[in-house]
Design an enzyme around this catalytic site. Sequence first.
Site, short mmCIF file in Angstrom:
data_model
loop_
_atom_site.label_atom_id
_atom_site.label_comp_id
_atom_site.label_asym_id
_atom_site.label_seq_id
_atom_site.Cartn_x
_atom_site.Cartn_y
_atom_site.Cartn_z
N THR A 18 0.82 -1.22 0.00
CA THR A 18 0.00 0.00 0.00
C THR A 18 0.84 1.26 0.00
O THR A 18 0.48 2.26 -0.62
CB THR A 18 -0.92 0.00 1.25
OG1 THR A 18 -1.80 -1.09 1.14
CG2 THR A 18 -1.74 1.27 1.34
N ASP A 62 1.77 -6.66 -4.50
CA ASP A 62 0.94 -6.68 -3.29
C ASP A 62 1.49 -7.84 -2.46
O ASP A 62 1.77 -8.91 -3.02
CB ASP A 62 -0.51 -6.94 -3.69
CG ASP A 62 -1.46 -6.86 -2.50
OD1 ASP A 62 -2.33 -5.97 -2.50
OD2 ASP A 62 -1.33 -7.70 -1.57
N SER A 63 1.62 -7.65 -1.18
CA SER A 63 2.32 -8.69 -0.40
C SER A 63 1.52 -9.98 -0.30
O SER A 63 2.04 -10.99 0.19
CB SER A 63 2.72 -8.17 0.99
OG SER A 63 1.62 -8.15 1.85
N SER A 64 0.27 -9.98 -0.75
CA SER A 64 -0.47 -11.25 -0.82
C SER A 64 0.20 -12.19 -1.81
O SER A 64 -0.02 -13.40 -1.77
CB SER A 64 -1.91 -11.01 -1.27
OG SER A 64 -2.50 -10.08 -0.42
N THR A 94 1.65 -4.73 4.19
CA THR A 94 1.49 -5.12 5.59
C THR A 94 0.90 -6.53 5.73
O THR A 94 1.13 -7.19 6.75
CB THR A 94 0.58 -4.13 6.34
OG1 THR A 94 -0.68 -4.06 5.66
CG2 THR A 94 1.20 -2.76 6.43
N ASP A 95 0.16 -6.99 4.71
CA ASP A 95 -0.58 -8.24 4.89
C ASP A 95 0.30 -9.44 5.26
O ASP A 95 -0.06 -10.25 6.10
CB ASP A 95 -1.38 -8.57 3.61
CG ASP A 95 -2.54 -7.61 3.42
OD1 ASP A 95 -2.87 -6.87 4.37
OD2 ASP A 95 -3.11 -7.59 2.31
N THR A 283 -0.13 -22.08 20.32
CA THR A 283 -1.47 -21.75 20.83
C THR A 283 -2.23 -20.81 19.91
O THR A 283 -1.64 -19.98 19.22
CB THR A 283 -1.38 -21.14 22.25
OG1 THR A 283 -2.69 -20.68 22.63
CG2 THR A 283 -0.42 -19.97 22.32
N GLN A 284 -3.55 -20.95 19.94
CA GLN A 284 -4.41 -20.01 19.19
C GLN A 284 -4.46 -18.65 19.87
O GLN A 284 -4.89 -17.68 19.25
CB GLN A 284 -5.83 -20.57 19.11
CG GLN A 284 -5.93 -21.83 18.29
CD GLN A 284 -7.34 -22.42 18.29
OE1 GLN A 284 -8.32 -21.72 18.54
NE2 GLN A 284 -7.44 -23.69 17.98
N CYS A 285 -4.05 -18.60 21.14
CA CYS A 285 -4.08 -17.31 21.86
C CYS A 285 -2.97 -16.42 21.32
O CYS A 285 -1.87 -16.89 21.03
CB CYS A 285 -3.85 -17.51 23.35
SG CYS A 285 -5.06 -18.56 24.12
N1 ASP Z 1 -2.63 -5.55 0.38
C1 ASP Z 1 -1.54 -4.72 0.83
C2 ASP Z 1 -0.28 -5.54 0.87
O1 ASP Z 1 -0.07 -6.25 1.80
C3 ASP Z 1 -1.86 -4.12 2.15
C4 ASP Z 1 -0.80 -3.19 2.70
O2 ASP Z 1 0.23 -2.96 2.16
O3 ASP Z 1 -1.05 -2.64 3.78
O4 ASP Z 1 0.50 -5.51 -0.06
#
Ligand code: ASP
Length: 348
Positions: A18, A62-64, A94-95, A283-285
């Site tokens: 982003t 995009d980090s996805s 961030t993802d 753990t899921q926590c």
């Molecule tokens: N979809 C974006 C990514 O991870 C989200 C971000 O950068 O905050 O590339």
Amino acid sequence: MKTKNDTPSVLIIYTGGTIGMIENPETGALENFDFDQLQKHVPEIKRFNYNISAYQFNPPIDSSNMEPALWAKIVKIIEMNYNQYDGFVILHGTDTMAYTSSALSFMLEDLTKPVILTGSQLPIGTLRTDGKENLITAIEIAAAKDDEGHAIVPEVCIFFENELMRGNRTSKINSENFNAFRSFNHPVLATAGIHIRYAHHHIRKPKNWNQPLKPHYDMNSNVVMLTLFPGIQPNIIQSIFQVSTLKAVVMKTYGSGNAPQKAWFVQQLKEARDRGIIITNITQCQRGTVEMGLYETSLQLIEAGLLCGFDCTPECAVTKLMYLLGQGYSNEEIRHLWLTNLAGEITI
Ligand code: ASP
């Protein structure tokens, strides 16, 4: 070695995310733009009295779409430029940032320089962007040295919204707030306000500042993350465990590492173990640690050979297994190294 008085030099590796996106006027969706455009929006970068260069992913992603081959590419860029720069800033979506920072903490063994990942929730061209502050402070941290000329933070970290966190301790916890990352089980390494206050006693330091970087490139992704929930079905677990290439499982159990005691469940775990599949217990926590044996409902997991994951984050657990499998260790060695604190990722 460079001394404190040399002009600091920082390499920015722009992978995408982003921070460098702009709205497509036709579709309304966010798309990537290049580093030069990004730099136009942060003229402050030029005011640093540093040598700053940039390497850009082409195209930025995009980090996805991040994957182990691209982690290896980042490692290669750092290796090739290791002696020329005092520190590295990785601009990243961030993802999946917490996965990348965890993976790099293992792939960049014997690191003596800062590798700081950052990004933003709003594109850098927007008025209220968080990207500018994040980028500027990340550069400052990447260049920071102590009186002896050593990096103050020779670790892979995430800097986001005033906090510097160890990369393999961090998770993304919010999809819209600027304050999007947390290090639940480890104190932050620095806080940025008027001053950047470093928590020196929490920062890992190398045993030998002259040690060469040991880069690792091979990750084996034949792993799966399995979250337990009441009602989980035997045939579904069975079909996952029977995937022929499966090498390791990160099992996200309840509370302090507890799971169903049903015979079919324990039987499947034992069969998987007997076929050489490594199963780790986290753990899921979000906060706290696994303590196998604390409750009766984890005794069966000890018996089935599950490995304690302590307070490891899911992002770190999965990348640590990819790393250990990728190095070609024997099953026994992987079991041993899993239980070892390799890069500050677990509290034992
Ligand atoms: N979809 C974006 C990514 O991870 C989200 C971000 O950068 O905050 O590339």
